[in-house]
Write a protein that holds these residues in place. Structure first.
Motif, mmCIF file in Angstrom:
data_model
loop_
_atom_site.group_PDB
_atom_site.id
_atom_site.type_symbol
_atom_site.label_atom_id
_atom_site.label_comp_id
_atom_site.label_asym_id
_atom_site.label_seq_id
_atom_site.Cartn_x
_atom_site.Cartn_y
_atom_site.Cartn_z
ATOM 1 N N SER A 106 0.832 -1.196 0.000
ATOM 2 C CA SER A 106 0.000 0.000 0.000
ATOM 3 C C SER A 106 0.869 1.249 0.000
ATOM 4 N N GLN A 107 1.941 1.236 0.777
ATOM 5 C CA GLN A 107 2.858 2.368 0.827
ATOM 6 C C GLN A 107 3.556 2.563 -0.514
ATOM 7 N N VAL A 108 3.894 1.446 -1.167
ATOM 8 C CA VAL A 108 4.537 1.524 -2.485
ATOM 9 C C VAL A 108 3.590 2.156 -3.497
ATOM 10 N N LYS A 109 2.322 1.743 -3.468
ATOM 11 C CA LYS A 109 1.333 2.310 -4.384
ATOM 12 C C LYS A 109 1.154 3.810 -4.139
ATOM 13 N N LEU A 110 1.064 4.195 -2.876
ATOM 14 C CA LEU A 110 0.890 5.610 -2.552
ATOM 15 C C LEU A 110 2.107 6.425 -2.988
ATOM 16 N N ALA A 111 3.294 5.856 -2.826
ATOM 17 C CA ALA A 111 4.513 6.554 -3.237
ATOM 18 C C ALA A 111 4.539 6.759 -4.751
ATOM 19 N N LYS A 112 4.100 5.750 -5.498
ATOM 20 C CA LYS A 112 4.059 5.875 -6.955
ATOM 21 C C LYS A 112 3.022 6.912 -7.373
ATOM 22 N N PHE A 113 1.881 6.915 -6.703
ATOM 23 C CA PHE A 113 0.832 7.905 -6.985
ATOM 24 C C PHE A 113 1.383 9.309 -6.758
ATOM 25 N N ARG A 114 2.085 9.487 -5.644
ATOM 26 C CA ARG A 114 2.698 10.781 -5.326
ATOM 27 C C ARG A 114 3.719 11.181 -6.394
ATOM 28 N N ASP A 115 4.581 10.226 -6.769
ATOM 29 C CA ASP A 115 5.630 10.523 -7.749
ATOM 30 C C ASP A 115 5.049 10.821 -9.130
ATOM 31 N N ASP A 116 3.954 10.140 -9.484
ATOM 32 C CA ASP A 116 3.317 10.387 -10.779
ATOM 33 C C ASP A 116 2.749 11.802 -10.841
ATOM 34 N N ILE A 117 2.130 12.233 -9.740
ATOM 35 C CA ILE A 117 1.587 13.599 -9.705
ATOM 36 C C ILE A 117 2.715 14.605 -9.880
#
Length: 266
Positions: A241-252
């Motif tokens: 879940s943390q990995v997904k959130l980090a990718k979401f943040r980085d994509d933005i």
């Protein structure tokens, strides 16, 4: 269709304010305090682990009414017009929206059982192989290590020598015991020397590493142990879940157009 009687119309007119009043818990200086504020406070408290009790609800009701009183007084004094207050309110607004942004993404992109199983299988494959249970004695000088090897070969117990002489604070009190681990868990010199030993065997010469000089004794070996999926599923789910959130943040961040240059990666 029959028309409503005058009496019925009057009754509906009287009920309307009562229905609106039911959505409020109080009126403060003519301004209603909505029950939704109480529900929000209770929700925050229960998410943090507090039980939803009558006492909690009473505290929440008191809190929102007090807040309304204080807010009205602050507005009366013109504080919302202060530039500093406006800046703080904007920062608070941003904090809430950002928190809800990531919470919304997390809810709509849950970690699946298939993803958890795949991650588990990957870790399990990486952890397969032989584990070694060794003891060691760490000293600063090679001559000191040679003397201790001579003592042990002369009949001294390895554990006793380790407790008395080893400079490794993590294992000295345990007689040098390092428990089970794979060779790559140690610095290369140590791991390679340990893997060449047979059960019960000790290194004939000191093994030099960046920490000093080691005397190594191999106690036992076994196939690598790995916990069942059910035991570590919550940890894997949290990590993914943390990995997904980090990718979401980085994509933005990657897709945003800005002339600002970040000095360090966030």
């Amino acid at each position: 269709m029959k028309k409503l009687s005058v009496a019925a119309c009057v009754s509906l007119a009287l009920l309307a304010p009562l229905a609106a009043q039911a959505q409020n818990i109080a009126i403060v200086n003519g301004k209603p305090v909505p029950k939704t504020r109480v529900d929000a406070l209770i929700g925050q408290a229960t998410r943090q682990g507090q039980p939803a009790t009558p006492e909690l609800e009473k505290q929440a009701r008191d809190e929102v009414v007090l807040r309304e009183m204080f807010i009205q007084e602050a507005e009366k004094r013109g504080l919302p017009a202060s530039p500093d207050v406006q800046t703080q309110m904007e920062l608070a607004r941003q904090t809430i929206l950002i928190r809800e942004l990531f919470e919304d993404y997390r809810k709509n992109n849950p970690v699946t059982d298939a993803e958890i199983t795949a991650e588990y299988d990957k870790f399990k494959a990486q952890s397969s192989g032989t584990e070694y249970r060794a003891r060691h004695i760490l000293v600063e000088k090679e001559d000191d290590a040679k003397k201790l090897i001579k003592q042990i070969k002369g009949g001294a117990k390895f554990e006793d020598v380790a407790k008395k002489n080893s400079k490794d604070p993590g294992s000295a009190e345990k007689g040098g015991d390092l428990d089970y681990a794979k060779p790559d868990s140690y610095v290369p010199e140590f791991g390679q020397a340990m893997a060449q030993l047979k059960k019960g065997q000790m290194t004939d010469a000191p093994v030099k590493s960046q920490f000093g000089y080691h005397i190594i004794k191999l106690e036992d070996t076994r196939e690598a142990q790995f916990p069942a999926l059910a035991e570590i599923k919550p940890q894997i789910e949290q990590r993914l879940s943390q990995v997904k959130l980090a990718k979401f943040r980085d994509d933005i961040r990657a897709n945003a157009k800005t002339d600002y240059k970040f000095e360090t990666a966030n």
